[in-house]
Design an enzyme around this catalytic site. Structure first.
Site, PDB file in Angstrom:
ATOM      1  N   TYR A 121      19.258   1.545 105.385  1.00  0.00           N
ATOM      2  CA  TYR A 121      20.568   2.083 105.655  1.00  0.00           C
ATOM      3  C   TYR A 121      20.524   3.361 104.626  1.00  0.00           C
ATOM      4  O   TYR A 121      20.307   3.308 103.691  1.00  0.00           O
ATOM      5  CB  TYR A 121      21.593   1.052 105.108  1.00  0.00           C
ATOM      6  CG  TYR A 121      22.896   1.544 105.326  1.00  0.00           C
ATOM      7  CD1 TYR A 121      23.543   1.882 106.422  1.00  0.00           C
ATOM      8  CD2 TYR A 121      23.711   2.246 103.968  1.00  0.00           C
ATOM      9  CE1 TYR A 121      24.659   2.497 106.446  1.00  0.00           C
ATOM     10  CE2 TYR A 121      24.939   2.846 104.280  1.00  0.00           C
ATOM     11  CZ  TYR A 121      25.515   2.765 105.386  1.00  0.00           C
ATOM     12  OH  TYR A 121      26.456   3.627 105.697  1.00  0.00           O
TER      13      TYR A 121
ATOM     14  N   GLN B 267      29.478  -2.614 108.626  1.00  0.00           N
ATOM     15  CA  GLN B 267      29.447  -2.921 110.167  1.00  0.00           C
ATOM     16  C   GLN B 267      27.794  -2.344 110.436  1.00  0.00           C
ATOM     17  O   GLN B 267      27.113  -3.187 111.329  1.00  0.00           O
ATOM     18  CB  GLN B 267      30.259  -2.063 111.094  1.00  0.00           C
ATOM     19  CG  GLN B 267      30.264  -0.444 110.945  1.00  0.00           C
ATOM     20  CD  GLN B 267      31.223   0.064 110.032  1.00  0.00           C
ATOM     21  OE1 GLN B 267      31.562  -0.631 109.230  1.00  0.00           O
ATOM     22  NE2 GLN B 267      31.703   1.105 110.223  1.00  0.00           N
TER      23      GLN B 267
ATOM     24  N   ASN C 175      28.039   2.129  99.650  1.00  0.00           N
ATOM     25  CA  ASN C 175      29.152   1.606  98.657  1.00  0.00           C
ATOM     26  C   ASN C 175      29.436   0.245  98.575  1.00  0.00           C
ATOM     27  O   ASN C 175      28.500  -0.479  98.852  1.00  0.00           O
ATOM     28  CB  ASN C 175      30.574   2.203  99.354  1.00  0.00           C
ATOM     29  CG  ASN C 175      30.851   1.882 100.797  1.00  0.00           C
ATOM     30  OD1 ASN C 175      30.209   0.657 101.040  1.00  0.00           O
ATOM     31  ND2 ASN C 175      31.509   2.554 101.460  1.00  0.00           N
TER      32      ASN C 175
ATOM     33  N   SER D  16      24.805   3.700  90.044  1.00  0.00           N
ATOM     34  CA  SER D  16      23.917   4.313  89.506  1.00  0.00           C
ATOM     35  C   SER D  16      24.129   4.470  88.038  1.00  0.00           C
ATOM     36  O   SER D  16      25.135   4.597  87.519  1.00  0.00           O
ATOM     37  CB  SER D  16      23.444   5.421  90.100  1.00  0.00           C
ATOM     38  OG  SER D  16      24.524   6.367  90.156  1.00  0.00           O
TER      39      SER D  16
ATOM     40  N   GLN E 126      23.309  12.222  86.534  1.00  0.00           N
ATOM     41  CA  GLN E 126      23.449  10.794  86.857  1.00  0.00           C
ATOM     42  C   GLN E 126      24.878  10.647  87.119  1.00  0.00           C
ATOM     43  O   GLN E 126      25.471  10.130  87.934  1.00  0.00           O
ATOM     44  CB  GLN E 126      22.899  10.024  85.898  1.00  0.00           C
ATOM     45  CG  GLN E 126      22.724   8.575  86.687  1.00  0.00           C
ATOM     46  CD  GLN E 126      21.754   8.476  87.687  1.00  0.00           C
ATOM     47  OE1 GLN E 126      20.754   9.234  87.603  1.00  0.00           O
ATOM     48  NE2 GLN E 126      21.926   7.651  88.726  1.00  0.00           N
TER      49      GLN E 126
ATOM     50  N   HIS F  34      26.851  11.323  90.619  1.00  0.00           N
ATOM     51  CA  HIS F  34      26.418  10.425  91.633  1.00  0.00           C
ATOM     52  C   HIS F  34      27.951   9.912  92.166  1.00  0.00           C
ATOM     53  O   HIS F  34      28.237   9.640  93.283  1.00  0.00           O
ATOM     54  CB  HIS F  34      25.560   9.387  91.291  1.00  0.00           C
ATOM     55  CG  HIS F  34      24.214   9.610  91.541  1.00  0.00           C
ATOM     56  ND1 HIS F  34      23.888   9.717  92.888  1.00  0.00           N
ATOM     57  CD2 HIS F  34      23.250   9.631  90.665  1.00  0.00           C
ATOM     58  CE1 HIS F  34      22.407  10.057  92.891  1.00  0.00           C
ATOM     59  NE2 HIS F  34      22.005   9.720  91.736  1.00  0.00           N
TER      60      HIS F  34
ATOM     61  N   GLU G   1      18.701   1.412  84.944  1.00  0.00           N
ATOM     62  CA  GLU G   1      18.232   1.764  86.235  1.00  0.00           C
ATOM     63  C   GLU G   1      17.207   2.847  85.806  1.00  0.00           C
ATOM     64  O   GLU G   1      16.093   2.768  86.276  1.00  0.00           O
ATOM     65  CB  GLU G   1      18.950   2.069  87.255  1.00  0.00           C
ATOM     66  CG  GLU G   1      18.639   2.686  88.400  1.00  0.00           C
ATOM     67  CD  GLU G   1      19.688   3.506  89.501  1.00  0.00           C
ATOM     68  OE1 GLU G   1      19.127   3.904  90.524  1.00  0.00           O
ATOM     69  OE2 GLU G   1      20.788   3.774  88.856  1.00  0.00           O
ATOM     70  N   HIS G   2      17.475   3.862  85.321  1.00  0.00           N
ATOM     71  CA  HIS G   2      16.658   4.899  84.804  1.00  0.00           C
ATOM     72  C   HIS G   2      16.639   5.009  83.241  1.00  0.00           C
ATOM     73  O   HIS G   2      17.670   5.082  82.616  1.00  0.00           O
ATOM     74  CB  HIS G   2      17.145   6.303  85.338  1.00  0.00           C
ATOM     75  CG  HIS G   2      17.264   6.429  86.694  1.00  0.00           C
ATOM     76  ND1 HIS G   2      18.580   6.161  87.330  1.00  0.00           N
ATOM     77  CD2 HIS G   2      16.553   6.825  87.733  1.00  0.00           C
ATOM     78  CE1 HIS G   2      18.444   6.097  88.592  1.00  0.00           C
ATOM     79  NE2 HIS G   2      17.268   6.689  88.949  1.00  0.00           N
TER      80      HIS G   2
ATOM     81  N   ASP H 142      13.880  10.927  91.321  1.00  0.00           N
ATOM     82  CA  ASP H 142      14.838  10.933  92.340  1.00  0.00           C
ATOM     83  C   ASP H 142      14.188  11.551  93.867  1.00  0.00           C
ATOM     84  O   ASP H 142      14.708  11.103  94.871  1.00  0.00           O
ATOM     85  CB  ASP H 142      15.888  11.525  92.111  1.00  0.00           C
ATOM     86  CG  ASP H 142      17.197  10.571  91.654  1.00  0.00           C
ATOM     87  OD1 ASP H 142      16.946   9.373  91.545  1.00  0.00           O
ATOM     88  OD2 ASP H 142      18.223  10.901  91.290  1.00  0.00           O
TER      89      ASP H 142
ATOM     90  N   GLU I 258       4.235 -39.809  92.893  1.00  0.00           N
ATOM     91  CA  GLU I 258       5.378 -39.338  93.174  1.00  0.00           C
ATOM     92  C   GLU I 258       5.982 -40.128  94.207  1.00  0.00           C
ATOM     93  O   GLU I 258       6.974 -39.831  94.884  1.00  0.00           O
ATOM     94  CB  GLU I 258       5.280 -37.954  93.876  1.00  0.00           C
ATOM     95  CG  GLU I 258       5.094 -36.846  92.665  1.00  0.00           C
ATOM     96  CD  GLU I 258       5.164 -35.599  92.949  1.00  0.00           C
ATOM     97  OE1 GLU I 258       5.319 -34.572  92.333  1.00  0.00           O
ATOM     98  OE2 GLU I 258       5.019 -35.073  94.183  1.00  0.00           O
TER      99      GLU I 258
ATOM    100  N   HIS J 233       1.207 -38.303 101.662  1.00  0.00           N
ATOM    101  CA  HIS J 233       0.120 -37.538 101.094  1.00  0.00           C
ATOM    102  C   HIS J 233      -1.066 -37.650 100.604  1.00  0.00           C
ATOM    103  O   HIS J 233      -2.208 -37.300 101.046  1.00  0.00           O
ATOM    104  CB  HIS J 233       0.961 -36.673 100.033  1.00  0.00           C
ATOM    105  CG  HIS J 233       2.016 -35.793 100.546  1.00  0.00           C
ATOM    106  ND1 HIS J 233       3.261 -36.203 101.030  1.00  0.00           N
ATOM    107  CD2 HIS J 233       2.358 -34.482 100.047  1.00  0.00           C
ATOM    108  CE1 HIS J 233       4.028 -35.326 101.298  1.00  0.00           C
ATOM    109  NE2 HIS J 233       3.421 -34.159 100.517  1.00  0.00           N
TER     110      HIS J 233
END
Length: 425
Positions: free
Chosen positions: A124, A186, A209, A232, A254, A257, A321-322, A355, A409, A414
């Site tokens: 995506y 969607q 988003n 981010s 950053q 963003h 994240e960074h 990036d 067990e 088994h």
């Protein structure tokens, strides 16, 4: 940015709190979208595209002619940049391939593990004000290197039914041919469940988003996803070797963003704070996305601590994240970092390099998930299958261990699977 001076560890939770997001409010709307796409397929995708994006595509599939036309609309400079980024990203991810290794834990027993590509993956790519064509490379190239047989890319189109040309050009560099004009929750539904035009996949990758993020979380009973995600973020650790202008630039990079992005600076130098703030104010004026960055700065922090050791401990607690190390970075400091998506070392290593083009992947865990999750890598596009082979001698060597444990067990079947083989020897 909010300033904290020498906070005690009991205040760290508050300092490290991300901007509050109540994603539960999105669940009903996203569930409705998922259900509609499951029931109505392409018709639902067109309805939602018209409703949310103001366009109803004549065809969901991007044609080969559209891809060729897009290449003509890309400047030579951008083409060259994308090709250089492609080369670096491929080199780094190709280096992650691992040879299979057989071991013999006991005589007559062989065990090993092999990688198999995930056959069908979905990517995506968001559109909107900042179409992330760089993400096409970050996801499409490792998918190709792993050998995924089918790569599906979904991205929204504009009101002229056009996909951003750089997105299409980047996709062509990755050899991606199945590209569809579908965005939002969607698109996630389409890749999870399949429609007349868009094939269902086994794993979905890519940012988006809050609706896209929620959709990815809700379809996990059907498909795998790359990782949990949130807005981010970047954390910069700065000591007296840092350049305040560089630090300010990294924080703003950053912050632009989105208004829910978060930037944090931890410094061992109290006198550094005013210099950073002045540099931020000066540079912010020049940014086309200054309003967005300014909103992000409202819930960002500067923290003054006593030592680099404490700075790293606070950073690990935050799990960014960074992480940018604008400070003295001996081996001991690097080894003490335990939670970060990607680390940038020294004054000449801006987060922007990762990036786009240094070679590492920019699809990284956010919202504190770096404490337990890794960023996207070649392994993300593989599934690992284990193998074992026992000779008659090997089975005899391990038989008592297996039968004793199985019967302990209460699983006699088994145990019998071993004993019946021994009785035939």
């Amino acid at each position: 940015m909010k300033l904290y001076k020498y906070p005690s560890p009991d205040l760290w939770s508050g300092i490290c709190a991300r901007p509050l997001q109540d994603n539960r409010k999105f669940i009903p709307g996203v569930m409705e979208i998922l259900s509609a796409v499951q029931k109505k397929g392409d018709a639902a995708l067109r309805d939602f595209s018209k409703k949310f994006d103001g366009v109803e595509p004549d065809s969901l599939a991007v044609t080969e002619a559209e891809i060729k036309e897009a290449a003509k609309r890309i400047s030579p400079q951008l083409k060259a940049a994308l090709k250089q980024a492609k080369k670096n990203i491929e080199a780094f991810h190709r280096s992650q391939k691992e040879a299979s290794k057989k071991i013999a834990p006991m005589s007559g027993i062989s065990c090993w593990r092999e990688s198999r590509p995930i056959e069908k993956v979905g990517l995506y790519i968001p559109g909107g004000s900042a179409p992330l064509f760089s993400t096409v490379l970050m996801l499409g190239l490792p998918a190709r290197l792993a050998g995924c047989k089918e790569v599906v890319l979904c991205t929204p189109c504009n009101k002229d039914q056009e996909v951003h040309p750089a997105v299409l050009y980047a996709a062509s560099l990755c050899g991606i041919q199945k590209i569809f004009k579908a965005g939002g929750a969607q698109a996630i539904a389409a890749m999870a469940y399949g429609t007349e035009s868009i094939p269902a996949v086994f794993k979905i990758f890519g940012p988006g988003n809050q609706y896209v993020t929620m959709a990815k979380q809700l379809v996990q009973n059907k498909v795998a996803i790359d990782m949990p995600a949130g807005p981010s973020e970047v954390l910069v650790i700065a000591d007296d070797t840092a350049n305040p202008r560089f630090v300010a630039a990294d924080l703003l990079a950053q912050a632009e963003h989105g208004p829910d992005s978060q930037v944090v600076c931890i410094t061992t130098r109290a006198g550094f704070v005013k210099k950073i703030e002045a540099a931020i104010a000066a540079q912010l004026k020049t940014l086309p996305r200054k309003d967005i960055a300014a909103k992000a700065l409202e819930h960002s922090r500067i923290v003054v601590v006593k030592s680099l050791k404490e700075a790293v401990e606070l950073s690990n607690f935050y799990a960014p994240e960074h992480l940018i190390l604008a400070c003295k970075t001996g081996t001991g400091l690097l080894k003490s970092i335990t939670a970060a998506g990607s680390v940038f070392i020294g004054n000449h290593s801006p987060e922007s390099a990762g990036d786009y083009a240094s070679g590492t992947n920019h699809t990284l865990p956010t919202n504190g998930y770096a404490a337990a999750y890794s960023g996207v890598s070649l392994d993300s596009f593989y599934k690992k299958i284990t193998f074992q082979q026992l000779t008659a001698k090997g089975l005899k060597n391990i038989a008592a261990t297996v039968t004793t444990m199985a019967e302990g067990e209460g699983l006699q079947g088994h145990s019998n699977a071993v004993k019946i083989r021994l009785s035939n020897q």
